[in-house]
Design an enzyme around this catalytic site. Structure first.
Site, PDB file in Angstrom:
ATOM      1  N   ASP A  15       0.837  -1.193   0.000  1.00  9.04           N
ATOM      2  CA  ASP A  15       0.000   0.000   0.000  1.00  9.04           C
ATOM      3  C   ASP A  15       0.873   1.244   0.000  1.00  9.04           C
ATOM      4  OD1 ASP A  15      -2.491  -1.131  -0.058  1.00  9.04           O
ATOM      5  OD2 ASP A  15      -2.744  -1.173   2.108  1.00  9.04           O
ATOM      6  N   LYS A  56      -3.254   3.495  -2.728  1.00 11.13           N
ATOM      7  CA  LYS A  56      -4.360   4.397  -3.016  1.00 11.13           C
ATOM      8  C   LYS A  56      -4.191   5.678  -2.210  1.00 11.13           C
ATOM      9  CE  LYS A  56      -7.448   0.382  -3.361  1.00 11.13           C
ATOM     10  NZ  LYS A  56      -8.635  -0.280  -2.777  1.00 11.13           N
TER      11      LYS A  56
END
Length: 408
Positions: free
Chosen positions: A194, A216
């Site tokens: 991530d 993200k």
């Protein structure tokens, strides 16, 4: 000559003669291995008694006799009488059962290794000379620390079944990843990472480990969740060990449940390594206890993506602690909903940006002014928002000052 072997004692009878300090320590080890333990001793330590009361082991409250060893796979002679230990070792030898003689290792047929576990590996240290427990423990601890620091490449060398390990990397500080999480990184052929969390840990993986960034941000989702699921499954089905490195804890607003489900459906073994969630750790390191006696006895953790739900509004109105993750953009709506639901406008609020890192910043206010203050200071994600009396500035210092000093 001493050879080092791994023994599977799970479900197998281990007989322990004696129930004092030495025996109690060894019994814990056998319990961890899932052994079927029978302790034979006229007296027992509190620890052995409690295990017997809970049904963890069988305790025969008498002296040991040769027939006690008849069904044994392994024996530990650890009474406080060396001559009894020597007798037990001799009975075991007659039955061709390996035995540790705690009084004199030379009279037994086995020695217990000082061991450390690292994922699916166990590293053990034994001495071949006179027993020196402190020495082998020191060597074990040094080796274990080296491995757990990520200094050893733990990847499998032989082809085997692929798997996925969902690892919570913690709130950002790389020192807050769990030991198992760091071990998993050392086992990885592929790391799917991530944007948030302890991404600094990636510098420790070997250069030939494939690192796939699927990070993200609030307004950018370059890799949809279903595609992330496919990446995990496809690499695992190709026989690779895939570490999915996620910020915080995989199952706290991390969509780890969806990823685990995708693996299960595809028949891919999946392990979950819990992480230190930012919802609790970031406030704690900023000096904000999310629960505090006399102030708040409950805490609600919510996502800010959908604004304030009914449970969050009720918690704010009741004076409970509310921790909001991913709530910077929705802060005006959350505050408005709380005030409309009966929350006190003077309720303290703390916004902790980039918690646990060198760039941490805290913006404080109340429900009445936090939206304006956050706009003036330019608050940006990632941030943890704490709403409640526990967010009052200098709370811990003021409570300490109000507590009378004890007289010794």
């Amino acid at each position: 000559m001493t050879a080092l072997f791994g023994l599977d004692l799970g479900g197998r009878r281990v007989v322990v003669a004696g129930a004092g300090h030495v025996a109690s320590r060894r019994v814990r080890r056998f319990l961890a291995e899932g052994a079927d333990i029978m302790v034979v001793a006229p007296e027992a330590s509190d620890d052995v008694r409690r295990h017997a009361q809970h049904g963890d082991l069988e305790w025969r409250e008498r002296g040991i006799v040769p027939s006690d060893l008849d069904d044994a796979w392994f024996v530990l002679a650890a009474t406080d009488r060396p001559e009894v230990n020597d007798d037990v070792a001799a009975w075991a030898a007659e039955r061709r059962v390996f035995c540790i003689d705690a009084s004199d290792a030379a009279k037994g047929t086995a020695r217990q290794a000082a061991a450390s576990r690292h994922g699916d590996l166990v590293v053990g240290v034994v001495s071949t000379d006179k027993p020196d427990p402190a020495r082998i423990r020191a060597v074990r601890d040094a080796v274990a620390a080296h491995i757990d620091a990520g200094e050893v490449d733990l990847r499998r060398r032989r082809a085997g079944q692929g798997r996925v390990i969902l690892v919570g990397s913690g709130p950002g500080d790389p020192g807050l990843i769990t030991v198992r999480g760091r071990q998993a990184l050392a086992e990885a052929d592929v790391v799917v990472t991530d944007r948030l969390g302890a991404t600094e840990l990636l510098v420790t993986v070997p250069y030939d480990v494939e690192v796939i960034n699927v990070g993200k941000s609030p307004d950018t989702h370059p890799v949809p969740q279903d595609q992330i699921n496919r990446i995990l499954v496809e690499h695992a089905l190709a026989g690779r060990t895939v570490v999915r490195l996620k910020g915080g804890d995989p199952f706290v607003f991390g969509r780890g449940g969806e990823e685990a489900h995708a693996c299960i459906v595809a028949g891919v073994p999946v392990e979950v390594v819990p992480g230190v969630t930012s919802a609790l750790s970031v406030p704690a390191l900023a000096g904000i206890p999310v629960t505090q006696r006399g102030i708040s006895t409950s805490v609600l953790v919510t996502s800010g993506h959908a604004g304030a739900d009914a449970a969050a509004v009720a918690a704010m109105a009741a004076g409970a602690t509310v921790v909001v993750l991913m709530g910077v953009a929705a802060l005006p709506d959350i505050v408005a909903a709380g005030l409309a639901g009966g929350a006190d406008a003077a309720t303290p609020v703390a916004i902790i940006e980039r918690g646990t890192t060198a760039d941490e910043r805290i913006t404080r206010g109340t429900l009445s002014d936090i939206v304006r203050l956050s706009g003036e200071t330019g608050v940006k994600p990632p941030a943890v928002i704490v709403i409640g009396d526990v967010a009052r500035p200098e709370l811990l210092a003021s409570q300490a000052a109000a507590t009378p000093a004890r007289r010794e």
